[in-house]
Design an enzyme around this catalytic site. Structure first.
Site, mmCIF file in Angstrom:
data_model
loop_
_atom_site.group_PDB
_atom_site.id
_atom_site.type_symbol
_atom_site.label_atom_id
_atom_site.label_comp_id
_atom_site.label_asym_id
_atom_site.label_seq_id
_atom_site.Cartn_x
_atom_site.Cartn_y
_atom_site.Cartn_z
ATOM 1 N N HIS A 174 0.871 -1.185 0.000
ATOM 2 C CA HIS A 174 0.000 0.000 0.000
ATOM 3 C C HIS A 174 0.901 1.225 0.000
ATOM 4 O O HIS A 174 1.584 1.501 1.001
ATOM 5 C CB HIS A 174 -0.936 -0.024 1.213
ATOM 6 C CG HIS A 174 -1.934 -1.151 1.153
ATOM 7 N ND1 HIS A 174 -2.285 -1.908 2.231
ATOM 8 C CD2 HIS A 174 -2.623 -1.642 0.098
ATOM 9 C CE1 HIS A 174 -3.167 -2.820 1.869
ATOM 10 N NE2 HIS A 174 -3.392 -2.685 0.577
ATOM 11 N N GLU A 177 1.643 3.866 2.763
ATOM 12 C CA GLU A 177 2.135 3.401 4.065
ATOM 13 C C GLU A 177 3.661 3.469 4.100
ATOM 14 O O GLU A 177 4.370 2.466 4.179
ATOM 15 C CB GLU A 177 1.585 2.003 4.334
ATOM 16 C CG GLU A 177 0.063 2.028 4.415
ATOM 17 C CD GLU A 177 -0.632 0.675 4.335
ATOM 18 O OE1 GLU A 177 -1.865 0.638 4.176
ATOM 19 O OE2 GLU A 177 0.057 -0.361 4.421
ATOM 20 N N HIS A 267 3.128 -3.131 6.752
ATOM 21 C CA HIS A 267 2.083 -2.166 6.416
ATOM 22 C C HIS A 267 2.000 -1.031 7.436
ATOM 23 O O HIS A 267 2.695 -1.033 8.453
ATOM 24 C CB HIS A 267 0.720 -2.874 6.397
ATOM 25 C CG HIS A 267 0.488 -3.747 5.214
ATOM 26 N ND1 HIS A 267 -0.317 -3.386 4.164
ATOM 27 C CD2 HIS A 267 0.973 -4.980 4.909
ATOM 28 C CE1 HIS A 267 -0.338 -4.359 3.263
ATOM 29 N NE2 HIS A 267 0.428 -5.339 3.689
ATOM 30 N N GLU A 343 1.670 -4.225 11.294
ATOM 31 C CA GLU A 343 1.069 -2.893 11.096
ATOM 32 C C GLU A 343 1.690 -1.862 12.034
ATOM 33 O O GLU A 343 1.789 -2.088 13.237
ATOM 34 C CB GLU A 343 -0.439 -2.955 11.393
ATOM 35 C CG GLU A 343 -1.231 -3.844 10.469
ATOM 36 C CD GLU A 343 -1.526 -3.206 9.123
ATOM 37 O OE1 GLU A 343 -2.031 -3.925 8.238
ATOM 38 O OE2 GLU A 343 -1.259 -2.003 8.947
HETATM 39 C C1 GEM Z 1 -4.753 -4.910 5.790
HETATM 40 S S1 GEM Z 1 -4.516 -6.545 6.216
HETATM 41 C C2 GEM Z 1 -6.055 -6.930 6.870
HETATM 42 C C3 GEM Z 1 -5.920 -8.184 7.646
HETATM 43 N N1 GEM Z 1 -7.133 -8.444 8.356
HETATM 44 C C4 GEM Z 1 -7.242 -9.527 9.120
HETATM 45 N N2 GEM Z 1 -8.326 -9.645 9.842
HETATM 46 N N3 GEM Z 1 -6.257 -10.411 9.133
HETATM 47 C C5 GEM Z 1 -5.468 -4.825 4.433
HETATM 48 O O1 GEM Z 1 -4.841 -5.075 3.415
HETATM 49 O O2 GEM Z 1 -6.666 -4.497 4.466
HETATM 50 C C6 GEM Z 1 -3.396 -4.316 5.737
HETATM 51 C C7 GEM Z 1 -3.412 -2.847 5.509
HETATM 52 O O3 GEM Z 1 -4.336 -2.336 4.849
HETATM 53 O O4 GEM Z 1 -2.494 -2.203 5.984
HETATM 54 ZN ZN ZN Z 2 -1.541 -1.754 4.091
#
Ligand code: GEM
Ligand code: ZN
Length: 383
Positions: A174, A177, A267, A343
């Site tokens: 992304h 980020e 991320h 994250e």
């Molecule tokens: C997220 S990763 C989402 C993971 N969710 C669960 N419940 N494991 C995405 O891609 O939406 C990463 C991000 O956006 O930073």
């Molecule tokens: Zn992301």
């Protein structure tokens, strides 16, 4: 005699720039809007330069479309970042009224940069790759191409011996980020250090496969979420189309060529003011072994640094209900390995807040270094 404030010159026609000027007629209160990704409705990332500030005066900048951004809980408790030199970034007073986000600066210099987070520029990326080869003992194992033809280097630290585990870390699928590539710089800086017993142990048992920026086109264009084709790369890991998501296609091709024994996908999160991980509990192939490895990673990293915690994060997936188009879930399932999304916050890590910088590039780098200690502590348990 009072001097009328001069007009401001506001621009974003540079690497990762993103702003639209709505009304700058009042230089003390400027109205702006964030532009969406070029082929997607996603928007949240902003980055622009202002010249003509009145030193000693307080200028206000209003992002008028903030409430329509991709993550509208992102603005509660958020503060924009500013820099006079593109090196030292600090948080500025910021309010969200449910519609617009407004931040203010008592100018100490006649020009300033503002951004959603401390940017990681393409020039800094190019230096990172050069230094990785020159100082960190990495080789450029392969170079993929983005949709618009920008290089996507895959680095390897290690000799590729078949007995060694293959630890993969990719970042910035992304593009908004930016903390993700700061994290990768931390990894690569630690690899420069010679006498580091934890690192020595890690590299005795494993090679590192690193992609510091998965989405150079999106980063360059000031996108939040998508590549130049409007594709969210973190939804492209099943039935990957080399036309729409060449970036993911390249990474998967290399993973199948070399193998994967651990995968981290780095991320940033717009809403949750903490550092956390998400795992593969919703995968069909999830096992006690993988659950134990996830727990081992999380508990070691929690002890390693106050800049990580396991209380706050995404809701866990129900058994068998994971979205298998995500990198973490797809790679974890394909290679039956420990696989995590890590994250970092756009806001701050509220267990250890920093009033001046909030979460920052420097803290992202340190987290990268700390993660290497965690990997070293568990490298022999991965298979
Ligand atoms: C997220 S990763 C989402 C993971 N969710 C669960 N419940 N494991 C995405 O891609 O939406 C990463 C991000 O956006 O930073
Ligand atoms: Zn992301």
């Amino acid at each position: 005699m009072t001097v009328a404030p001069s007009a401001l010159h506001i621009r974003s026609d540079f690497d990762s720039g993103n702003i639209q000027v709505l009304d700058a007629s009042n230089p003390m209160h400027v109205r702006l809007a964030i532009k969406p990704d070029t082929q997607s409705a996603h928007f949240q990332w902003f980055h622009f330069h202002v010249e003509g500030l009145q030193v000693g005066q307080t200028h206000r900048f209003e992002l008028s479309n903030a409430s329509q951004s991709s993550y509208n809980k992102a603005w509660d408790g958020y503060q924009a970042v500013a820099s006079y030199d593109q090196e030292n970034w600090f948080r500025v007073p910021t309010q969200f009224d449910g519609s617009a986000l407004t931040f203010s600066l008592k100018a100490e210099q006649p020009q300033v940069w503002f951004a959603y987070f401390e940017p990681y520029s393409r020039a800094r990326h190019d230096d990172l790759i050069k230094n990785a080869v020159q100082w960190s003992g990495c080789e450029v194992l392969a170079v993929g191409k983005s949709a618009e033809g920008r290089d996507i280097p895959l680095l390897r630290k290690g000799n590729g011996a078949s007995r060694k585990h293959k630890l993969w870390i990719i970042a910035q699928q992304h593009p908004g980020e930016h903390m993700a590539e700061w994290f990768m710089q931390g990894i690569l800086e630690r690899l420069e250090q010679g006498s580091d017993p934890q690192l020595r142990k890690l590299l005795d048992y494993a090679d590192l496969y690193l992609i510091p920026n998965m989405n150079p086109d999106g980063a360059f264009h000031g996108h939040l979420r998508t590549n130049a084709n409007g594709q969210d790369l973190n939804r492209a890991w099943q039935n990957t189309d080399p036309e729409t998501s060449p970036e993911v296609f390249f990474a998967l091709e290399q993973m199948h060529k070399y193998g994967v024994d651990l995968f981290l996908d780095i991320h940033g999160d717009e809403e949750i003011p903490y550092v956390f991980t998400a795992g593969c509990e919703g995968n069909p192939g999830y096992s006690e072994r993988l659950a134990t490895l996830e727990e081992r990673f999380r508990s070691h990293l929690s002890q390693q640094t106050r800049d990580f915690q396991t209380t706050h994060g995404y809701p866990r997936d129900a058994a068998g209900q994971a979205n298998m188009t995500l990198a973490c879930n797809s790679v974890g399932q394909r290679f039956d390995c420990l696989s995590l999304t890590l994250e970092m916050p756009f806001k701050d890590h509220n267990d250890a807040p920093d009033a001046v910088t909030g979460w920052s590039g420097k803290r992202s780098m340190q987290l990268g270094k700390d993660v290497l200690s965690t990997l070293s502590s568990m490298v022999r348990e991965l298979r």
